[in-house]
Design a protein around this motif. Structure first.
Motif, PDB file in Angstrom:
ATOM      1  N   GLY B  46       9.269   3.005 -11.175  1.00 38.98           N
ATOM      2  CA  GLY B  46       8.953   2.190 -10.008  1.00 38.98           C
ATOM      3  C   GLY B  46      10.066   2.215  -8.980  1.00 38.98           C
ATOM      4  N   THR B  47      11.305   2.168  -9.450  1.00 43.90           N
ATOM      5  CA  THR B  47      12.427   2.227  -8.513  1.00 43.90           C
ATOM      6  C   THR B  47      12.389   3.538  -7.735  1.00 43.90           C
ATOM      7  N   TYR B  48      12.101   4.625  -8.437  1.00 39.31           N
ATOM      8  CA  TYR B  48      12.014   5.926  -7.771  1.00 39.31           C
ATOM      9  C   TYR B  48      10.918   5.904  -6.697  1.00 39.31           C
ATOM     10  N   LEU B  49       9.756   5.351  -7.047  1.00 36.33           N
ATOM     11  CA  LEU B  49       8.642   5.318  -6.093  1.00 36.33           C
ATOM     12  C   LEU B  49       8.989   4.493  -4.856  1.00 36.33           C
ATOM     13  N   THR B  50       9.695   3.373  -5.091  1.00 34.47           N
ATOM     14  CA  THR B  50      10.048   2.491  -3.975  1.00 34.47           C
ATOM     15  C   THR B  50      10.830   3.227  -2.902  1.00 34.47           C
ATOM     16  N   LEU B  51      11.583   4.254  -3.327  1.00 29.57           N
ATOM     17  CA  LEU B  51      12.421   4.966  -2.360  1.00 29.57           C
ATOM     18  C   LEU B  51      11.585   5.806  -1.401  1.00 29.57           C
ATOM     19  N   PHE B  52      10.317   6.046  -1.747  1.00 29.98           N
ATOM     20  CA  PHE B  52       9.487   6.890  -0.887  1.00 29.98           C
ATOM     21  C   PHE B  52       8.315   6.140  -0.260  1.00 29.98           C
ATOM     22  N   TYR B  53       7.951   5.019  -0.858  1.00 28.71           N
ATOM     23  CA  TYR B  53       6.778   4.289  -0.388  1.00 28.71           C
ATOM     24  C   TYR B  53       7.122   3.458   0.844  1.00 28.71           C
ATOM     25  N   ARG B  54       6.155   3.349   1.778  1.00 32.03           N
ATOM     26  CA  ARG B  54       6.350   2.503   2.970  1.00 32.03           C
ATOM     27  C   ARG B  54       5.311   1.400   2.982  1.00 32.03           C
ATOM     28  N   PRO B  55       5.723   0.138   2.842  1.00 27.58           N
ATOM     29  CA  PRO B  55       4.740  -0.960   2.831  1.00 27.58           C
ATOM     30  C   PRO B  55       4.321  -1.325   4.249  1.00 27.58           C
ATOM     31  N   ASP B  56       3.553  -0.485   4.878  1.00 26.99           N
ATOM     32  CA  ASP B  56       3.325  -0.627   6.311  1.00 26.99           C
ATOM     33  C   ASP B  56       1.866  -0.288   6.616  1.00 26.99           C
ATOM     34  N   ALA B  57       1.169  -1.208   7.259  1.00 23.18           N
ATOM     35  CA  ALA B  57      -0.246  -0.991   7.554  1.00 23.18           C
ATOM     36  C   ALA B  57      -0.458  -0.308   8.895  1.00 23.18           C
ATOM     37  N   ALA B  58       0.614   0.006   9.622  1.00 16.09           N
ATOM     38  CA  ALA B  58       0.466   0.611  10.943  1.00 16.09           C
ATOM     39  C   ALA B  58      -0.281   1.938  10.838  1.00 16.09           C
ATOM     40  N   PRO B  59      -1.205   2.184  11.765  1.00 13.58           N
ATOM     41  CA  PRO B  59      -1.998   3.412  11.664  1.00 13.58           C
ATOM     42  C   PRO B  59      -1.201   4.655  12.056  1.00 13.58           C
ATOM     43  N   VAL B  60      -1.413   5.723  11.291  1.00  8.25           N
ATOM     44  CA  VAL B  60      -0.805   7.022  11.625  1.00  8.25           C
ATOM     45  C   VAL B  60      -1.901   8.079  11.461  1.00  8.25           C
ATOM     46  N   ILE B  61      -1.664   9.242  12.045  1.00  3.93           N
ATOM     47  CA  ILE B  61      -2.598  10.363  11.880  1.00  3.93           C
ATOM     48  C   ILE B  61      -1.995  11.313  10.858  1.00  3.93           C
ATOM     49  N   TYR B  62      -2.775  11.659   9.853  1.00  2.00           N
ATOM     50  CA  TYR B  62      -2.247  12.482   8.761  1.00  2.00           C
ATOM     51  C   TYR B  62      -2.168  13.943   9.189  1.00  2.00           C
ATOM     52  N   GLU B  73      -7.153   9.099  10.564  1.00  2.00           N
ATOM     53  CA  GLU B  73      -6.278   7.949  10.787  1.00  2.00           C
ATOM     54  C   GLU B  73      -6.183   7.175   9.485  1.00  2.00           C
ATOM     55  N   MET B  74      -4.974   6.750   9.151  1.00  2.00           N
ATOM     56  CA  MET B  74      -4.757   6.007   7.905  1.00  2.00           C
ATOM     57  C   MET B  74      -3.509   5.144   8.069  1.00  2.00           C
ATOM     58  N   SER B  75      -3.308   4.241   7.118  1.00  2.00           N
ATOM     59  CA  SER B  75      -2.117   3.399   7.221  1.00  2.00           C
ATOM     60  C   SER B  75      -0.886   4.203   6.802  1.00  2.00           C
ATOM     61  N   ALA B  76       0.262   3.780   7.316  1.00  2.00           N
ATOM     62  CA  ALA B  76       1.507   4.447   6.929  1.00  2.00           C
ATOM     63  C   ALA B  76       1.728   4.338   5.423  1.00  2.00           C
ATOM     64  N   PHE B 182      -3.433 -14.101   2.657  1.00  2.00           N
ATOM     65  CA  PHE B 182      -3.688 -12.811   3.297  1.00  2.00           C
ATOM     66  C   PHE B 182      -3.180 -12.764   4.739  1.00  2.00           C
ATOM     67  N   GLY B 183      -2.772 -13.906   5.267  1.00  6.89           N
ATOM     68  CA  GLY B 183      -2.286 -13.926   6.653  1.00  6.89           C
ATOM     69  C   GLY B 183      -3.419 -13.910   7.654  1.00  6.89           C
ATOM     70  N   GLY B 184      -4.604 -14.369   7.267  1.00  9.18           N
ATOM     71  CA  GLY B 184      -5.738 -14.407   8.185  1.00  9.18           C
ATOM     72  C   GLY B 184      -6.993 -14.005   7.454  1.00  9.18           C
ATOM     73  N   GLU B 185      -8.024 -13.692   8.240  1.00  7.97           N
ATOM     74  CA  GLU B 185      -9.288 -13.300   7.624  1.00  7.97           C
ATOM     75  C   GLU B 185      -9.206 -11.842   7.184  1.00  7.97           C
ATOM     76  N   PHE B 186      -9.710 -11.571   5.971  1.00  6.88           N
ATOM     77  CA  PHE B 186      -9.661 -10.203   5.438  1.00  6.88           C
ATOM     78  C   PHE B 186     -10.446  -9.265   6.348  1.00  6.88           C
ATOM     79  N   PRO B 187     -10.034  -8.058   6.575  1.00  2.86           N
ATOM     80  CA  PRO B 187      -8.793  -7.417   6.155  1.00  2.86           C
ATOM     81  C   PRO B 187      -7.659  -7.699   7.140  1.00  2.86           C
ATOM     82  N   THR B 188      -6.453  -7.880   6.621  1.00  2.49           N
ATOM     83  CA  THR B 188      -5.320  -8.170   7.485  1.00  2.49           C
ATOM     84  C   THR B 188      -4.269  -7.071   7.369  1.00  2.49           C
ATOM     85  N   GLU B 189      -3.487  -6.939   8.421  1.00  2.15           N
ATOM     86  CA  GLU B 189      -2.425  -5.928   8.412  1.00  2.15           C
ATOM     87  C   GLU B 189      -1.279  -6.342   7.500  1.00  2.15           C
ATOM     88  N   GLY B 190      -1.068  -7.665   7.364  1.00  3.96           N
ATOM     89  CA  GLY B 190       0.135  -8.123   6.691  1.00  3.96           C
ATOM     90  C   GLY B 190       0.084  -8.053   5.172  1.00  3.96           C
TER      91      GLY B 190
END
Lengths: 276, 452
Positions: B46-62, B73-76, B182-190
């Motif tokens: 898990g520690t290894y994975l954390t170094l590469f994972y981004r907990p970010d819902a901002a949209p990016v283009i793959y 389009e997908m989340s970061a 959830f920080g609001g009504e589902f689905p939320t960015e947060g």
């Protein structure tokens, strides 16, 4: 000696696996090979260590006496005396005040948690559908009744809110004579097109599967099944409420438009939901 | 070196006591160790994975190497999982080992718990450790759920949506609580970053704390043991921790790691690229959670369409299967030692384990519980089973709805009878039958030759 040769071999296998992994990391990228080499590296050493312990360690069985866990009465009463000494217990008023202060402090420390989200307000009761809102597909193309094939299904949104989760709706076209909608909705089905909220009233999954021959919408998550002809009333599965129907008509230029928002809350039932 | 430490800590006395600690030998005592070792592997991978994972819902283009998702389009967050799987060398094998380790972690906790239950190892003085254990099980399930929600793929988004529906069904505070969590009504960015904090910080910290407590209490109370020659309530008979038991456990840790490495390398798990990114208006069919949430999914599927309005308040249909039933289940489980004490009036301390057959009522209840959870888990995959065995889903659901009340009772009854019969016959079905060596004697008859 023969029976323990495998223990020596195990450590050797482990070294081969580890060195192999180092080399392979530099030249290859197959997860399968990495898994096998890591398995050999760990497994070889594991077998070796276990073999060493079980075959080569002739240790005696020992008996350990179990002392009783509970303390002696004297020790216990000394401890109780220490905790409940006068300096603490005599100050009844102070004790109560300290307790009260702890409780208020707890409330004060917990209150910032309310920043985590907005108050629900009316947001669970409302969607983005408004009177006159054009019915468009995911890409924003407005829809005429003729754009929906007979027995076909299309996911639509209010114009300007393409992809908006709360407003997702399905339009289904069936033969008008098969429709048996509840009273008052007779004119909600132009040319046999009916629109229902796509969010399951059970657990909120998109009700995406349409069994055209049975004219039923099926939720892939928990198999709730809705009869489209009677206004998406639940006929099977755990959903208890019908899918809310979107009042829909054709505007003067021939496009499908909403006559207003859904008459009931969309999506899963929630506490304090307003129902008729 | 040892001397250097001892001069500063005075450790020789208690270290020697620790090394001498006696471990009774039985294979079933290793189940809990497997859980511990799986957890260690989870921390490392898990520690290894954390170094590469981004907990970010901002949209990016793959635009990575996986062609079918090119230009989507997908989340970061989802993109970082694809990158981790396709572009980071050894990333995929780490991710798959992590997921497999999570499945084994919960499985070994359950197996350990079943062992403790059927042998009565939860009785006085071990009630505290039993409750710590139940809490660890709940947290482990929470770890699993938050973990498999992180990739932000279509399947995990479905799981989150169902969790949200369960939260807003809670009496009085449901919608407020749902919006806070959830920080609001589902689905939320947060939600992704919140799950991330839970998964990599809060939950692991609590789990580590409770594991330490679990082991400390075990150390203080000493092990239980099965009855046998020389064994009594007042002693512990076994092998010293050092060296043999230490080597065995260390070897078991390595073997657990080896099994997980082979699984992670060779058996694909949670291929998130094939599910696609989360999309609020799509769902994949069939969709199943990881095995340890299957019972909850099954309860949600089987519960009938029941949503009464009482005094003007509608009871949401999710409330009973998703909140009330799990709540009652875990509460009864946690309080079981006290329930049993009250029924049997047995309030003494016990260090010698029961054989399951000697406590037929407890064994019957345990078997009933296992069958109940198993049936719910089967119900969690009823669509797949209906397809596989070509039976209508409706028949499947009704069979399970009725079976849920019938099969555990029958299973419990059979268990009770088996226990009482085994008590009488003294059968040893689990013990390997040993041959006896015979010798023909001068009279032409046979006599047994002793083994050693």
């Amino acid at each position: 000696m023969k029976s323990v040769r495998w223990i020596f071999a195990s450590f050797f296998v482990s070294m081969v696996g580890s060195l192999g992994l180092v080399v392979y990391y530099l030249i290859g990228e197959s997860a399968q090979v990495e898994g096998i080499l890591l398995g050999l590296a760990l497994g070889g050493m594991g077998f070796g260590v276990v073999g060493w312990a079980t075959r080569l360690m002739d240790v005696p069985t020992v008996v350990e006496e179990r002392e009783p866990l509970e303390s002696s009465d004297a020790a216990m009463s000394q401890m109780e005396g220490m905790v409940g000494q006068d300096a603490v217990t005599r100050r009844k008023m102070l004790l109560r005040l300290a307790g009260g202060a702890s409780a208020t402090l707890g409330a004060a420390l917990a209150i910032p948690a309310l920043s985590l989200g907005p108050r629900p307000g009316q947001s669970l009761e409302e969607t983005k559908w408004t009177p006159g809102a054009r019915i468009v597909d995911r890409l924003g193309n407005p829809q005429r009744p003729g754009d929906i094939p007979l027995n076909g299904i299309k996911t639509v949104f209010p114009s300007g809110f393409e992809g908006e989760a709360d407003s997702q709706t399905v339009v289904i076209k069936i033969e008008p004579e098969l429709l048996d909608l509840p009273e008052g909705r007779e004119d909600w089905a132009p040319d046999g097109c009916v629109a229902f909220s796509k969010i399951c009233t059970h657990a909120g999954c998109p009700v995406g599967l349409y069994r055209a021959e049975a004219r039923q919408l099926l939720c892939p998550c928990h198999q709730s099944t809705f009869d489209v002809t009677t206004g998406c009333t639940p006929v099977f599965g755990p959903a208890a409420r019908p899918l809310p129907q979107l009042p829909m008509e054709v505007d003067e230029v021939g496009f499908l438009v909403a006559m207003g928002d859904f008459p009931e809350p969309v999506g899963p039932s929630f506490w304090n939901m307003e129902t008729e | 070196m040892l001397k250097w430490i001892d001069e500063r800590l005075g450790a020789a006395h208690w270290a020697r006591k620790g090394l001498k600690k006696v471990f009774p030998d039985h294979w079933s005592f290793l189940l809990g160790e497997i859980a511990l070792f799986s957890f260690i592997i989870l921390l490392l991978t898990g520690t290894y994975l954390t170094l590469f994972y981004r907990p970010d819902a901002a949209p990016v283009i793959y635009d990575g190497p996986y062609q079918p998702l090119h230009g989507r389009e997908m989340s970061a967050a989802y993109e970082s999982v694809l990158r981790l799987s396709y572009e980071v060398r050894a990333g995929l094998v780490m991710r798959q080992i992590h997921h497999w380790a999570a499945l084994v972690f919960v499985a070994s906790i359950v197996a350990h718990m079943v062992r403790v239950f059927f042998t009565g190892a939860f009785r006085k003085p071990r009630e505290i450790n039993w409750m710590v254990g139940v809490t660890l099980l709940v947290l482990a399930i929470g770890m699993g759920f938050t973990g498999y929600s992180l990739p932000d793929d279509l399947l995990s988004g479905t799981g989150l949506r169902i969790a949200y529906s369960a939260v807003i069904s809670i009496p009085f505070v449901g919608p407020y609580l749902g919006f806070l969590v959830f920080g609001g009504e589902f689905p939320t960015e947060g939600i992704i970053s919140r799950l991330f904090v839970l998964h990599v910080m809060l939950l692991p910290a609590i789990i580590i704390g409770l594991i330490v407590a679990h082991l400390a209490v075990l150390w203080r109370q000493k092990h239980t043991q099965f009855a046998g020659k020389g064994r009594a309530e007042s002693n512990v008979v076994g092998k010293a921790f050092w060296p043999q038991q230490f080597f065995k456990s260390f070897g078991l840790m390595l073997l657990t790691g080896a099994a997980l490495a082979l699984l992670g390398g060779l058996v694909q798990i949670n291929a998130v690229w094939s599910y696609g990114p989360f999309d609020a208006s799509a769902v994949s069919a069939p969709s199943q959670p990881d095995w340890y949430v299957g019972w909850l999914e099954g309860a949600i599927r089987l519960f009938p369409a029941f949503e009464p309005t009482i005094l003007g308040v509608t009871i949401p249909s999710m409330l009973i299967p998703a909140v009330v039933i799990p709540g009652i289940g875990f509460t009864v489980m946690a309080l079981w030692p006290f329930i049993e004490q009250r029924v049997t009036k047995d309030r003494d301390a016990h260090h010698i384990l029961d054989r399951p057959r000697d406590r037929p009522a407890r064994s019957a209840i345990g078997m009933g519980g296992i069958l109940y959870v198993t049936l719910l888990t089967i119900a969690g995959g009823n669509d797949v089973l209906a397809l596989t065995f070509n039976v209508p889903i409706e028949a499947m659901v009704w069979f399970l709805r009725i079976g849920l009340f019938v099969i555990p009772v029958i299973g419990g009854f059979i268990t009770y009878r088996l226990c009482t019969e085994m008590q009488e016959s003294g059968a040893q079905p689990a013990r390997r039958r040993r041959g006896v060596r015979l010798r023909r004697n001068a009279e032409g008859g046979f006599e047994e030759v002793s083994r050693d």
